[in-house]
Design an enzyme around this catalytic site. Sequence first.
Site, short mmCIF file in Angstrom:
data_model
loop_
_atom_site.label_atom_id
_atom_site.label_comp_id
_atom_site.label_asym_id
_atom_site.label_seq_id
_atom_site.Cartn_x
_atom_site.Cartn_y
_atom_site.Cartn_z
N ASP A 1 -6.91 4.58 -4.59
CA ASP A 1 -7.59 4.49 -3.28
C ASP A 1 -8.16 5.89 -3.06
O ASP A 1 -8.36 6.63 -4.05
CB ASP A 1 -6.59 4.07 -2.18
CG ASP A 1 -7.27 3.71 -0.86
OD1 ASP A 1 -7.78 2.59 -0.75
OD2 ASP A 1 -7.31 4.54 0.06
N LYS B 1 0.86 -1.18 0.00
CA LYS B 1 0.00 0.00 0.00
C LYS B 1 0.89 1.23 0.00
O LYS B 1 2.06 1.15 0.39
CB LYS B 1 -0.88 0.01 1.25
CG LYS B 1 -2.09 0.91 1.16
CD LYS B 1 -3.26 0.28 0.43
CE LYS B 1 -4.35 1.28 0.19
NZ LYS B 1 -5.58 0.64 -0.34
P1 NDP Z 1 -12.73 8.22 -2.88
O1 NDP Z 1 -11.64 9.21 -2.71
O2 NDP Z 1 -13.26 7.97 -4.23
O3 NDP Z 1 -13.97 8.61 -1.94
C1 NDP Z 1 -13.84 8.71 -0.57
C2 NDP Z 1 -15.17 9.19 -0.03
O4 NDP Z 1 -15.16 9.12 1.38
C3 NDP Z 1 -15.48 10.62 -0.40
O5 NDP Z 1 -16.86 10.80 -0.51
C4 NDP Z 1 -14.93 11.37 0.80
O6 NDP Z 1 -15.54 12.64 1.02
C5 NDP Z 1 -15.30 10.43 1.90
N1 NDP Z 1 -14.40 10.60 3.03
C6 NDP Z 1 -13.07 10.52 3.06
N2 NDP Z 1 -12.60 10.77 4.27
C7 NDP Z 1 -13.67 11.02 5.01
C8 NDP Z 1 -13.85 11.35 6.35
N3 NDP Z 1 -12.80 11.50 7.19
N4 NDP Z 1 -15.10 11.52 6.80
C9 NDP Z 1 -16.14 11.38 5.97
N5 NDP Z 1 -16.04 11.08 4.69
C10 NDP Z 1 -14.82 10.91 4.22
O7 NDP Z 1 -12.19 6.88 -2.22
P2 NDP Z 1 -12.69 5.38 -2.46
O8 NDP Z 1 -14.15 5.36 -2.66
O9 NDP Z 1 -11.81 4.79 -3.46
O10 NDP Z 1 -12.31 4.71 -1.07
C11 NDP Z 1 -13.23 4.68 0.03
C12 NDP Z 1 -12.80 3.58 1.00
O11 NDP Z 1 -12.80 2.32 0.32
C13 NDP Z 1 -11.39 3.72 1.58
O12 NDP Z 1 -11.37 3.18 2.89
C14 NDP Z 1 -10.55 2.83 0.68
O13 NDP Z 1 -9.37 2.38 1.31
C15 NDP Z 1 -11.54 1.69 0.46
N6 NDP Z 1 -11.26 0.87 -0.72
C16 NDP Z 1 -11.18 1.42 -1.96
C17 NDP Z 1 -10.95 0.61 -3.05
C18 NDP Z 1 -10.97 1.14 -4.45
O14 NDP Z 1 -10.92 0.31 -5.38
N7 NDP Z 1 -11.05 2.42 -4.67
C19 NDP Z 1 -10.68 -0.83 -2.90
C20 NDP Z 1 -10.87 -1.32 -1.55
C21 NDP Z 1 -11.11 -0.48 -0.51
P3 NDP Z 1 -14.90 13.96 0.35
O15 NDP Z 1 -15.42 13.98 -1.04
O16 NDP Z 1 -15.42 15.06 1.21
O17 NDP Z 1 -13.42 13.81 0.43
#
Ligand code: NDP
Length: 467
Positions: free
Chosen positions: A187, A147
């Site tokens: 991510d 990672k």
């Molecule tokens: P994105 O950057 O696409 O989206 C993240 C989302 O979560 C956004 O809506 C963001 O809001 C919100 N967010 C981030 N931090 C916070 C916080 N502290 N409080 C509230 N909301 C928050 O990321 P992903 O969708 O790719 O990833 C989301 C999760 O899924 C992570 O834990 C990641 O590790 C996990 N994951 C992702 C994978 C992937 O293929 N992308 C694979 C496996 C796991 P804002 O727009 O305001 O930043």
Amino acid sequence: MKVDSIDPIGKLEDNNIFETSVTQYVNRVIEDVKNRNKGDEEFHQAVEEVLHSLEPVLVKKPEYIKERVLDRLVEPERQIIFRVPWVDDEGNVQVNRGFRVQFNSSIGPYKGGLRFHPSVNDSIVKFLGFEQIFKNSLTGLPIGGGKGGSDFDPKGKSDREIMRFCQSFMTELYRYIGPDVDVPAGDIGVGGREIGYLFGQYKRLKNANEPGVLTGKGLNYGGSLVRTEATGYGLIYFVDEMLKAHDYDLNGKKIVISGSGNVAIYAAEKVQELGACVIAMCDSNGYILDESGIDISLIKKIKLVERKRIKEYADIKSNSKYYEGQKGIWSIKCDIALPCATQNDIDIESAKLLVENKVIAVGEGANMPCTNEALSYLLENGILVAPAKAANAGGVATSALEMSQNSMRLSWSFEEVDEKLKNIMVNIFNASKEAAKEYGAEGNYVVGANIAGFLKVADVMISQGII
Ligand code: NDP
């Protein structure tokens, strides 16, 4: 008894003493992790959650203790920390920190995403890398765990700033990665745009077009269909399978999803397609509630295309309401909760609200979205939990399918990849279910996933010798 003096193998004769020793062995490894990685709270949390759940395995298979598999597993094979200097649009020099943890390459090249978020530090990267080992093992595909990321905040940056940052980040990272060595992906904060800039710079530095070095690429330069949707879709395939095993289904269920990024949006799209109704979603500023069912295409437009705040949704849809602050989302009455934003999103207070509101299931789309206390509380209260390591493995699994297509220099159709993804998620569910049953924790998929993921890695680590 002094933990260091324990030799569990010597205690095999007396089973009771041996079992105590297993717990002490696990506690000693956890203590070592805490001492060696001082202040890395997220990493400690991830290690504790996994290691305690492995105790029944160690009782049955003492060879893992003899070979000190846990001691080796919690120590990354390699960690790289580097400076990322770049110039902003005003001509100012900015400096960020880059990370890559290459945790475990037993099963295959290191594989795991890159996160760009101001909260990224050594602890976050290690917890994510550690969890990735088990997740990747569960996919059944030949990928090890890694990672990385940076404390760079992409929010509010221009496209050019994002490009310059990505180019500088890759100028250092490229020395340590490669299609057979380490294959990063996206991510939080790293999507198709960032992968494009990172790939462009890698290609330029290497003077070689090696599509297998990164996944999540654009479709016209080696990307795979379904990769964008895979984590969210995969989460729903897993949750659907878990519900069916307990005589429930998704039809007509009310769903609350935290986040509105890649994982949240495609989980919402798939769950609506399967007849459920998503009533709330959030970003880091606040959440929206739309009891008539959230319009996912509008969320896509606001969050993915326009990169605006989720608040805009309530300005457009008069039936919906916006609430400032994200935490309140778990007080909404629903059948299924899908935390898809970030780690430790559901703490004990939120878990109590979910239990009070009689949720049937929690499906972890994000990595480690529940605190350990919340997780135990949900399980003790009979909530079905689809654990992140298993339930969000669809993303990395499809990344591995992207690597296969790159190696073969061909592209599979959307239906082909989606079918493979579905099969992988069903297999992961079955493996988690069987392992839980075999080790006396039937219905506890958190324990089942940890054990199923661990067994394969541990056996390979032993067969490859002390390395
Ligand atoms: P994105 O950057 O696409 O989206 C993240 C989302 O979560 C956004 O809506 C963001 O809001 C919100 N967010 C981030 N931090 C916070 C916080 N502290 N409080 C509230 N909301 C928050 O990321 P992903 O969708 O790719 O990833 C989301 C999760 O899924 C992570 O834990 C990641 O590790 C996990 N994951 C992702 C994978 C992937 O293929 N992308 C694979 C496996 C796991 P804002 O727009 O305001 O930043």
